[in-house]
Design an enzyme around this catalytic site. Structure first.
Site, PDB file in Angstrom:
ATOM      1  N   LYS A  37       2.643 -12.145  -3.952  1.00 45.57           N
ATOM      2  CA  LYS A  37       2.643 -10.555  -3.569  1.00 45.57           C
ATOM      3  C   LYS A  37       1.343  -9.945  -3.929  1.00 45.57           C
ATOM      4  O   LYS A  37       0.932 -10.463  -5.004  1.00 45.57           O
ATOM      5  CB  LYS A  37       3.603  -9.830  -4.027  1.00 45.57           C
ATOM      6  CG  LYS A  37       3.841  -8.449  -3.669  1.00 45.57           C
ATOM      7  CD  LYS A  37       4.008  -8.142  -2.250  1.00 45.57           C
ATOM      8  CE  LYS A  37       3.985  -6.751  -2.232  1.00 45.57           C
ATOM      9  NZ  LYS A  37       3.823  -6.025  -0.670  1.00 45.57           N
ATOM     10  N   CYS A  78      -4.100  -3.161   3.459  1.00 48.49           N
ATOM     11  CA  CYS A  78      -2.813  -2.654   3.272  1.00 48.49           C
ATOM     12  C   CYS A  78      -2.658  -1.370   3.821  1.00 48.49           C
ATOM     13  O   CYS A  78      -3.499  -0.372   3.542  1.00 48.49           O
ATOM     14  CB  CYS A  78      -2.379  -2.314   1.869  1.00 48.49           C
ATOM     15  SG  CYS A  78      -0.874  -1.708   1.743  1.00 48.49           S
TER      16      CYS A  78
HETATM   17  O1  RRO Z   1       3.219  -3.529   0.313  1.00 48.49           O
HETATM   18  C1  RRO Z   1       3.198  -3.244   1.472  1.00 48.49           C
HETATM   19  O2  RRO Z   1       3.306  -2.262   1.923  1.00 48.49           O
HETATM   20  C2  RRO Z   1       2.203  -3.990   2.310  1.00 48.49           C
HETATM   21  C3  RRO Z   1       0.843  -4.658   2.178  1.00 48.49           C
HETATM   22 BR1  RRO Z   1       0.346  -4.439   0.264  1.00 48.49          BR
HETATM   23  C4  RRO Z   1       0.388  -5.323   3.116  1.00 48.49           C
HETATM   24  O3  RRO Z   1      -1.054  -5.746   3.014  1.00 48.49           O
HETATM   25  N1  RRO Z   1       0.707  -5.213   4.201  1.00 48.49           N
HETATM   26  C5  RRO Z   1       1.885  -4.657   4.447  1.00 48.49           C
HETATM   27  O4  RRO Z   1       2.199  -4.845   5.765  1.00 48.49           O
HETATM   28  N2  RRO Z   1       2.634  -4.105   3.694  1.00 48.49           N
END
Ligand code: RRO
Length: 300
Positions: free
Chosen positions: A45, A128
């Site tokens: 993650k 993100c």
């Molecule tokens: O954690 C998120 O909300 C998230 C991330 Br870091 C990302 O790079 N892409 C996404 O769709 N959700």
């Protein structure tokens, strides 16, 4: 046996499909499930300096052909992921660290810490869409240039970037120039398409809580945008491996990404919905086509 292996920045992958950062890859338990699955690498993650619980729930919603999420970077903090690398490496697969610091100094600190880890590749997440008040870095070309300059300077591992989708040729060209300038080892195209809005007409409400229901759209809805991004970056940067991501549900989808110019492919929504051993993605008869492919996508 058909060869469906891949190589990214010198790192060998037994098959060309592995998990995208995000779905079920926060805890060591989840990561070990990926390690034991058909996924050819273990992507962790996206991590930040400190642990985060993420956005308010509900923050993920399955759609008929994909998903919308606004997880908000829930993660254990980078120190845990640095420690996980040695455990995960015992499974004999490459480990990919995904780095998503909330500011430049955080990214420098996190990437420096992974230098002394067993991670094989670092994917710097500049895309993100779900942090309120933090725009996607990769839509700001000056900021992207500066972040990559500082981060590449300290990084001793092959480092790539995860990008948002671009929709204009001039933006592909601007980002490609930056990636080339900083000798980026690979690019992953694409992250979820930011700030989509899903409405449930029965309940007359949005389906996720954060940001008034706005979130990142993934799955089949984004595949053609993802293919276009892979193809354009491959054309502009033929020396840099491009990892395709977005709407991979079957081996045929994987093959389409390879035809578009991807060196490997990540699966996101499908892993969330079916787990990392998704039969549809890894069905051997579909992936076999990839082993026979040695050319360029054809014009009509
Ligand atoms: O954690 C998120 O909300 C998230 C991330 Br870091 C990302 O790079 N892409 C996404 O769709 N959700």
């Amino acid at each position: 046996m058909t060869d469906i292996s891949a190589k990214i920045a010198g790192v060998e992958l037994e098959n060309c499909v592995f998990n995208a950062a995000g779905p079920k890859d926060v805890t060591l338990e989840e990561l070990e499930a990926i390690a034991k699955s058909a996924s050819s690498a273990i992507t962790m993650k996206s991590c930040t300096l400190d642990p985060r619980t993420g956005n308010a729930e509900p923050r993920y919603y399955d759609l008929p052909e994909g998903s919308i999420n606004s997880m908000g970077l829930p993660n254990l903090g980078y120190r845990e992921y640095v420690n996980f690398t040695s455990v995960l490496k015992q499974h004999g697969k490459p480990v990919v660290a995904s780095v998503s610091g909330l500011k430049l100094e955080d990214n420098v600190e996190i990437v420096s810490a992974f230098n002394d880890s067993e991670a094989d590749l670092i994917e710097l997440n500049l895309s993100c869409p779900n942090i309120a008040g933090k725009p996607q870095v990769c839509y700001d070309f000056e900021q992207s240039d500066e972040v990559l300059k500082q981060v590449v300077r300290v990084c001793k591992k092959p480092i790539g970037v995860k990008l948002s989708p671009y929709f204009d040729f001039v933006h592909f060209e601007q980002m490609a120039e930056i990636l080339q300038k900083h000798r980026i080892a690979f690019a992953t195209c694409i992250n979820s398409i930011g700030n989509a809005l899903v409405i449930d007409p029965e309940k007359e409400s949005v389906v996720i809580k954060p940001k008034g229901g706005f979130g990142g759209l993934g799955g089949k809805y984004v595949k053609y945008t993802a293919l276009a991004n892979v193809n354009k970056f491959h054309e502009l940067l033929p020396e840099i491996p491009i990892i395709g991501c977005g709407g991979v549900y079957t081996g045929t989808d994987v093959f389409e990404f390879i035809l578009a110019g991807a060196s490997a492919v990540q699966a996101g929504s499908v892993f969330m919905q079916q787990g990392p051993d998704s039969e549809s993605v890894y069905a051997k008869e579909r992936l076999r086509k990839i082993g026979r492919f040695h050319g360029e996508i054809k014009d009509v």
